[in-house]
Design a protein around this motif. Structure first.
Motif, short mmCIF file in Angstrom:
data_model
loop_
_atom_site.label_atom_id
_atom_site.label_comp_id
_atom_site.label_asym_id
_atom_site.label_seq_id
_atom_site.Cartn_x
_atom_site.Cartn_y
_atom_site.Cartn_z
N LEU A 80 0.83 -1.20 0.00
CA LEU A 80 0.00 0.00 0.00
C LEU A 80 0.87 1.26 0.00
CD1 LEU A 80 -2.79 1.27 0.06
CD2 LEU A 80 -2.75 1.07 2.55
N LYS A 81 1.88 1.29 0.84
CA LYS A 81 2.75 2.46 0.88
C LYS A 81 3.55 2.59 -0.42
CE LYS A 81 3.15 2.81 5.86
NZ LYS A 81 4.04 2.78 7.02
N PHE A 82 3.96 1.46 -0.98
CA PHE A 82 4.69 1.51 -2.26
C PHE A 82 3.80 2.09 -3.35
CE2 PHE A 82 6.11 -0.44 -6.28
CZ PHE A 82 7.40 0.09 -6.33
N ILE A 83 2.55 1.65 -3.41
CA ILE A 83 1.61 2.17 -4.41
C ILE A 83 1.38 3.67 -4.21
CG2 ILE A 83 -0.80 2.09 -5.19
CD1 ILE A 83 -0.62 -1.00 -4.66
N ALA A 84 1.19 4.08 -2.96
CA ALA A 84 1.01 5.51 -2.67
C ALA A 84 2.26 6.30 -3.06
CB ALA A 84 0.67 5.71 -1.20
N TYR A 89 4.87 10.15 -6.61
CA TYR A 89 6.06 10.50 -7.35
C TYR A 89 5.81 10.47 -8.86
CZ TYR A 89 9.37 10.97 -3.51
OH TYR A 89 10.05 11.41 -2.40
N SER A 90 4.96 9.59 -9.33
CA SER A 90 4.64 9.56 -10.76
C SER A 90 3.94 10.85 -11.18
CB SER A 90 3.74 8.37 -11.09
OG SER A 90 4.44 7.17 -10.86
N LEU A 91 3.02 11.30 -10.35
CA LEU A 91 2.36 12.57 -10.64
C LEU A 91 3.37 13.72 -10.62
CD1 LEU A 91 -0.94 12.12 -8.61
CD2 LEU A 91 -0.66 12.08 -11.11
N MET A 92 4.27 13.68 -9.66
CA MET A 92 5.31 14.73 -9.58
C MET A 92 6.26 14.65 -10.77
SD MET A 92 4.84 16.72 -6.95
CE MET A 92 3.17 16.69 -7.59
N ILE A 93 6.60 13.44 -11.19
CA ILE A 93 7.49 13.28 -12.34
C ILE A 93 6.84 13.86 -13.59
CG2 ILE A 93 8.44 11.55 -13.94
CD1 ILE A 93 8.99 9.83 -11.37
N LEU A 94 5.57 13.56 -13.79
CA LEU A 94 4.86 14.11 -14.96
C LEU A 94 4.78 15.63 -14.88
CD1 LEU A 94 1.99 11.49 -15.32
CD2 LEU A 94 3.97 11.80 -16.83
N PHE A 95 4.43 16.14 -13.69
CA PHE A 95 4.32 17.59 -13.52
C PHE A 95 5.66 18.28 -13.79
CE2 PHE A 95 4.88 21.30 -10.77
CZ PHE A 95 3.89 22.13 -11.30
N TRP A 96 6.73 17.81 -13.12
CA TRP A 96 8.03 18.46 -13.28
C TRP A 96 8.61 18.22 -14.67
CZ3 TRP A 96 8.63 22.30 -10.34
CH2 TRP A 96 8.13 22.30 -9.05
N GLY A 97 8.26 17.10 -15.31
CA GLY A 97 8.68 16.89 -16.70
C GLY A 97 8.09 17.97 -17.60
N GLY A 98 6.82 18.30 -17.35
CA GLY A 98 6.18 19.38 -18.11
C GLY A 98 6.82 20.72 -17.84
N VAL A 99 7.12 20.98 -16.57
CA VAL A 99 7.78 22.25 -16.21
C VAL A 99 9.15 22.34 -16.88
CG1 VAL A 99 8.79 23.55 -14.28
CG2 VAL A 99 6.52 22.52 -14.03
#
Length: 152
Positions: A80-84, A89-99
């Motif tokens: 559960l913690k791994f999935i969270a 981090y996946s959302l952050m990776i996508l966001f910062w990749g766009g930035v």
């Protein structure tokens, strides 16, 4: 408002002096070294910076997860913690990749400089998230709420 800012500042000072913070920092350095190395290789090979960031940051993410769970927060692996962790981090990776992509395209910054510019903010956000995720308060609250609901 002033009391809130003072409390926040005290909390920040306490956290930055903690061993947990510095172990998180070192775990992040391991992930960051992986991330920057792969990012540099991929962008030099011609991959767009945003896409290179997604690949490199994902590899760095896995390094960070295993170092941070074991050494910074001294917690055992849980699915559960791994999935969270991966979801955040996946959302952050996508966001910062766009930035990063926007910074490169709109300012002409070299890709590595654009990526380095995002690190301080992303580090702070990720530490705060990891502190909550790997701490006991949230999980204890969830367990107590579940047990209360089951007893009703």
């Amino acid at each position: 408002m002033r009391a809130f800012i003072a409390r926040l500042f005290r909390r920040f000072n306490k956290e930055i002096r903690s061993a947990r913070f510095w172990r998180f920092f070192l775990g992040t350095v391991g992930g960051l070294a992986t991330d920057l190395t792969v990012f540099t290789v991929l962008t030099k090979a011609g991959l767009a910076p945003g896409f290179a960031n997604i690949i490199s940051a994902t590899l760095g993410l896995l390094v960070v997860y295993f170092l941070v769970t074991r050494y910074a927060f001294k917690t055992q692996h849980s699915n559960l913690k791994f999935i969270a962790f991966v979801t955040w981090y996946s959302l952050m990776i996508l966001f910062w990749g766009g930035v990063i992509q926007l910074l490169v395209v709109n300012t002409g910054l070299p890709p590595l400089f654009a990526k380095l510019a995002t690190i301080p903010i992303s580090f702070g956000l990720n530490f705060a998230f990891s502190r909550v995720l790997f701490g006991n308060r949230v999980w204890d609250f969830i367990k107590s709420a579940r047990s209360k609901n089951q007893s009703l």
